[in-house]
Design a protein around this motif. Structure first.
Motif, PDB file in Angstrom:
ATOM      1  N   ASP A 263       2.248 -10.792   1.334  1.00 42.41           N
ATOM      2  CA  ASP A 263       2.182 -10.756   0.032  1.00 42.41           C
ATOM      3  C   ASP A 263       2.867  -9.653  -0.549  1.00 42.41           C
ATOM      4  N   PHE A 264       2.764  -9.415  -1.898  1.00 40.13           N
ATOM      5  CA  PHE A 264       3.226  -8.288  -2.637  1.00 40.13           C
ATOM      6  C   PHE A 264       2.591  -6.905  -1.947  1.00 40.13           C
ATOM      7  N   THR A 265       2.995  -5.719  -1.899  1.00 38.92           N
ATOM      8  CA  THR A 265       2.409  -4.441  -1.408  1.00 38.92           C
ATOM      9  C   THR A 265       1.442  -4.293  -2.413  1.00 38.92           C
ATOM     10  N   TRP A 266       1.706  -4.421  -3.697  1.00 43.36           N
ATOM     11  CA  TRP A 266       0.717  -3.821  -4.662  1.00 43.36           C
ATOM     12  C   TRP A 266      -0.837  -4.486  -4.584  1.00 43.36           C
ATOM     13  N   ILE A 267      -0.503  -6.060  -4.237  1.00 40.54           N
ATOM     14  CA  ILE A 267      -1.907  -6.656  -3.959  1.00 40.54           C
ATOM     15  C   ILE A 267      -2.699  -5.847  -2.651  1.00 40.54           C
ATOM     16  N   TYR A 268      -1.879  -5.397  -1.761  1.00 40.76           N
ATOM     17  CA  TYR A 268      -2.547  -4.871  -0.482  1.00 40.76           C
ATOM     18  C   TYR A 268      -3.072  -3.240  -0.916  1.00 40.76           C
TER      19      TYR A 268
END
Length: 650
Positions: A629-634
């Motif tokens: 997924d998006f890195t900002w979610i991580y």
């Protein structure tokens, strides 16, 4: 009476007792029952989320449980006050009663009430106003380095170790190892040691010295966000410059004094009685044992060279031979017949360089062709370097622009938006433009989806394959003889030098590790490698594995993921220090549920559906490498230590 079409969850996280009431369609509720102490919080949340409900605080009754009551019994009044609802109950590690249940991984705050129509269960967090606010804060402030200006926090038990006992041992001095040491320094930790097998820092950026070695992520994104370098000489940095950058970070943050060079870690063993790690090291043919509370495994995924196991005769070759990650500078290529085996990221960089070394013949052995996009690279002028030095905000803006442009690829790779067809057609048109020979074109066009394997960046690969002294061979290698390579179609190619460009061992850990009750990590990972959030593993307390399973990327800079993990590590250390804890270990059921979610997400992505087999996968085709997924979610997922998901011991 008022109508609701949202979920109401009431959580007592400290005692791990959960009660949630989930609406089915629209439910009429005469009153809301809440836990003692959160009545006003509910009203505030209703008002904040602007849910237009006629709430009368006088009609709100109190539940008969409160903080500290872990033996939770469903309140009859609550059950009777709701119609057509599902009641769920959870105690400790076991789901109780006959209720249908779904695990809740990581609520953000203790005693929180979540109201909203869209739950973000797939992330283990609730997508509520709190998370939205976190994202906006990160977007505006944290992503520009604002978090470094927060109040500096220190550990209080930093010097309470016994003689011969370290607070932490870090393995490796690449980005992960140096980043960990920097974080420990900022926490006030001085009692740590860094073990490095080479004589210099840098990890893979020291080891990989083959001609043409460079990063395929732009320089301004492939660096620590807290340590920007305004003096990069190219848009895409070369290996010597990245190694120099890591040497600079080592000295600026006073890490070198903690490093023990030319030392190998041969075993990690958890001592149950002492809540300590026993670390066996070897240097100068002498073995020694160290002890530490915390182990930070920063060996990285690209540290151990991989050779094909299905090609017989490698040991019978009598010419010169080396792997790209173990480059032999003594090899003289002039007027030699050279074979490069592999067409991955290192091959597309080294092949054009070898071709220019006056070789008599260059054979390139390819199993599967990669998707390649042009490398838009150039030298950075001195004026630009001065501009970035005096106005660092410009470099931050450049980094942000690069970041979001790379994040957009997730729409194609993970969410499979139709834009993937546009991307693939653009790359295919570039290939057709550069290669006119129809037969060669057939050999280099991938049969799998764009992004299934790592997309490679080169502006001289296709032109090199068309040189008169270069031949691309697509038949598989059957055998290696003393001075030749034989393929399955019976052709024999005489060679003097073999260069292995066959990647790294990514499906096993570089060091033998034994956890609780002698549990072997190799055995635990015998089927597939798994970790909770890519950083912790059940049965292995006080162990951080940086850039572990499913925390690497196929679209952007892995430094982004690394910094999120470092933040999580810091939050963990602060929590166990504040609460005087000796060990922490992720719960098995939480770990398993998280990995089930990861794999269910990956099954919808190009890395699973794309029709290829890559180093992102294990032998069974399970994707064990990529974050889906998006890195900002991580980043949001790793922002706080979710202590309720761990076994904590004093």
């Amino acid at each position: 009476m008022y109508e609701v079409d949202f979920d109401l969850q009431i959580s007592n996280l400290r005692e791990e007792a959960y009660l949630s009431v989930e609406s089915v369609g629209r439910v009429q509720v005469s009153r809301v029952v809440v836990l003692d102490g959160v009545r006003q919080l509910l009203i505030n949340r209703l008002m904040r989320d602007r849910l237009h409900l006629d709430v009368d605080i006088n009609h709100m009754s109190l539940c008969n449980i409160g903080p500290g009551n872990s033996d939770f019994v469903p309140n009859p009044d609550l059950y009777q006050s709701l119609q057509d609802v599902v009641l769920r109950q959870y105690r400790g590690d076991q789901w109780q009663g006959y209720y249908y249940v779904t695990p809740i991984f990581v609520p953000d705050l203790p005693w929180d009430i979540v109201l909203g129509s869209n739950h973000f269960h797939r992330l283990g967090v609730e997508w509520n106003s709190e998370i939205k606010h976190q994202f906006l804060y990160w977007l505006v402030f944290d992503s520009f380095g604002r978090y470094e200006k927060r109040a500096k926090r220190k550990l209080k038990c930093m010097n309470d170790q016994k003689d011969g006992e370290y607070y932490a041992i870090i393995i490796g001095t690449g980005f992960s190892g140096l980043g960990s040491a920097i974080k420990l320094n900022k926490l006030g930790i001085d009692n740590y040691i860094v073990i490095e097998r080479y004589g210099h820092v840098g990890g893979t950026w020291y080891a990989n010295k083959y001609p043409g070695c460079a990063c395929d992520v732009p320089s301004n994104l492939y660096s620590f966000s807290f340590e920007p370098n305004p003096k990069w000489s190219h848009y895409f940095s070369r290996q010597p410059e990245i190694a120099e950058y890591l040497e600079y970070c080592t000295d600026k943050y006073n890490i070198r004094q903690h490093i023990q060079f030319n030392t190998n870690v041969t075993q990690l063993k958890w001592i149950d009685e002492q809540n300590l790690w026993q670390v066996t090291i070897q240097s100068n043919n002498q073995e020694k044992q160290l002890f530490a509370r915390i182990i930070i495994a920063a060996t990285g995924p690209l540290s151990s060279a991989s050779y094909p196991a299905d090609i017989p005769g490698i040991d019978k070759f009598e010419g010169q031979m080396c792997h790209t990650s173990e480059w032999d500078k003594t090899i003289d290529f002039k007027n030699k017949r050279v074979a490069v085996i592999g067409t991955g990221a290192s091959a597309i960089q080294v092949v054009p360089e070898i071709q220019q070394m006056n070789v008599s013949q260059l054979f390139v052995f390819q199993r599967t062709p990669p998707w390649i996009i042009p490398r838009v690279d150039r030298r950075v002028s001195n004026f630009e370097k001065r501009l970035l030095t005096y106005f660092p905000i410009i470099q931050k803006l450049i980094r942000r622009s690069l970041y979001w442009s790379r994040e957009a690829l997730i729409l194609s790779f993970a969410y499979r938006w139709p834009i993937r067809y546009v991307n693939e057609e653009l790359v295919r048109s570039n290939l057709n433009r550069e290669i006119k020979d129809i037969e060669l074109r057939k050999k280099v066009i991938p049969t799998w989806d764009f992004g299934c394997k790592r997309v490679l960046i080169s502006s001289d690969w296709y032109s090199t394959l068309q040189k008169s002294n270069v031949k691309l061979i697509t038949n598989r290698i059957k055998q290696i003889k003393s001075h030749s390579i034989i393929t399955y179609d019976g052709d024999e190619y005489p060679v003097d030098i073999i260069i292995w460009s066959t990647g790294f061992q990514t499906q096993k850990f570089a060091v033998p590790i034994y956890g609780i009750n002698g549990c072997s990590l190799a055995e635990q990972w015998s089927e597939t490698v798994k970790a909770y959030r890519g950083i912790t593993v059940p049965n292995f307390p006080n162990l951080f594995i940086l850039l572990g399973p499913n925390s690497r990327l196929g679209h952007s800079s892995v430094i982004i993921m690394l910094e999120a993990q470092l933040e999580y590590m810091v939050e963990t250390l602060l929590y166990i220090d504040k609460n005087n804890l000796r060990s922490f270990s992720i719960k098995q059921n939480v770990h398993d549920a998280y990995n089930q979610w990861i794999q269910s997400k990956l099954h919808k992505t190009v890395w699973y559906l794309g029709g290829c087999h890559s180093w992102y996968q294990n032998v069974k085709g399970t994707v064990t490498t990529i974050w889906p997924d998006f890195t900002w979610i991580y980043y949001l997922l790793m922002k706080k230590f979710d202590y309720e998901n761990y076994i904590l011991e004093k």
